[in-house]
Design an enzyme around this catalytic site. Sequence first.
Site, PDB file in Angstrom:
ATOM      1  N   THR A  68       6.955   2.941  -2.171  1.00  0.00           N
ATOM      2  CA  THR A  68       7.407   1.355  -3.456  1.00  0.00           C
ATOM      3  C   THR A  68       6.755   1.546  -4.602  1.00  0.00           C
ATOM      4  OG1 THR A  68       7.068   0.399  -0.845  1.00  0.00           O
ATOM      5  CG2 THR A  68       6.774  -0.739  -2.995  1.00  0.00           C
TER       6      THR A  68
ATOM      7  N   LEU B 192       0.875  -1.067  -0.074  1.00  0.00           N
ATOM      8  CA  LEU B 192      -0.006   0.014   0.234  1.00  0.00           C
ATOM      9  C   LEU B 192       0.650   1.723  -0.226  1.00  0.00           C
ATOM     10  CD1 LEU B 192      -2.848  -0.693   2.552  1.00  0.00           C
ATOM     11  CD2 LEU B 192      -2.861  -0.745   0.063  1.00  0.00           C
ATOM     12  N   SER B 193       2.309   1.252  -0.105  1.00  0.00           N
ATOM     13  CA  SER B 193       2.932   2.121   0.074  1.00  0.00           C
ATOM     14  C   SER B 193       3.037   3.505  -1.297  1.00  0.00           C
ATOM     15  CB  SER B 193       4.414   1.938   0.560  1.00  0.00           C
ATOM     16  OG  SER B 193       6.063   2.804   0.046  1.00  0.00           O
ATOM     17  N   PRO B 194       3.130   4.300  -0.977  1.00  0.00           N
ATOM     18  CA  PRO B 194       3.288   5.046  -2.584  1.00  0.00           C
ATOM     19  C   PRO B 194       4.130   5.020  -2.631  1.00  0.00           C
ATOM     20  CG  PRO B 194       2.295   6.159  -0.908  1.00  0.00           C
ATOM     21  CD  PRO B 194       2.372   5.212  -0.320  1.00  0.00           C
TER      22      PRO B 194
END
Length: 202
Positions: A15, A11-13
């Site tokens: 990443t 869910l990490s932008p």
Amino acid sequence: MSQIDYYLFPLSPFTYLAGMQLETIAKKHDVKVVYKPFDLFRVFAEHGTQPPGKRHVSRQAYRLQEIERVAGMNGLDVNLKPAHWPTDPKRAVAATIYAQEFAEQHPGGDVGKLSFEILRACWAGEQDIAREDVIEKCLVAAGFDGGLAQRDLQSALDIYERNTDEALAANVFGAPTYVYGNQLFWGQDRLAHLDAHLATIG
């Protein structure tokens, strides 16, 4: 073969904004990538870090500006406020873990591409990565059997928890984080540093 332990969160932008630069760097230096999805929110809690939605409004505003800037620089589409964020990451985590296990025995699928397809589905495709059918499409796009999305979650979630324990032990505090030996590189903007480090020891 030496390896990079890649601590990622689906869910990490940031990443997502790394694209597949890590895989290019690893191939360049003949280094293996071990994908370790981990529970970023548990790490935040352990470190006393506020999740994005609870940070000061100035930090929230800057985060959105940064996401938009980096996406533009890297040629990636992005929705600053995706329709399905946050969502349950467990199915995406399990798919990544099972795909990595499968790829070790049946070469052909690309775990890096799978990770990117999942992140892109969330951050550019307005898709809910908690849905089995969305994960199936990502698996197929990365060369895997879509049926991996239907495997029991529990075994993968046990690995997820273990990865999180390992992340904490390695002093990981955010995503994405790349660990090579005793060197830790946090953030997609540190990939050039990882590349330079690998060049000095290659």
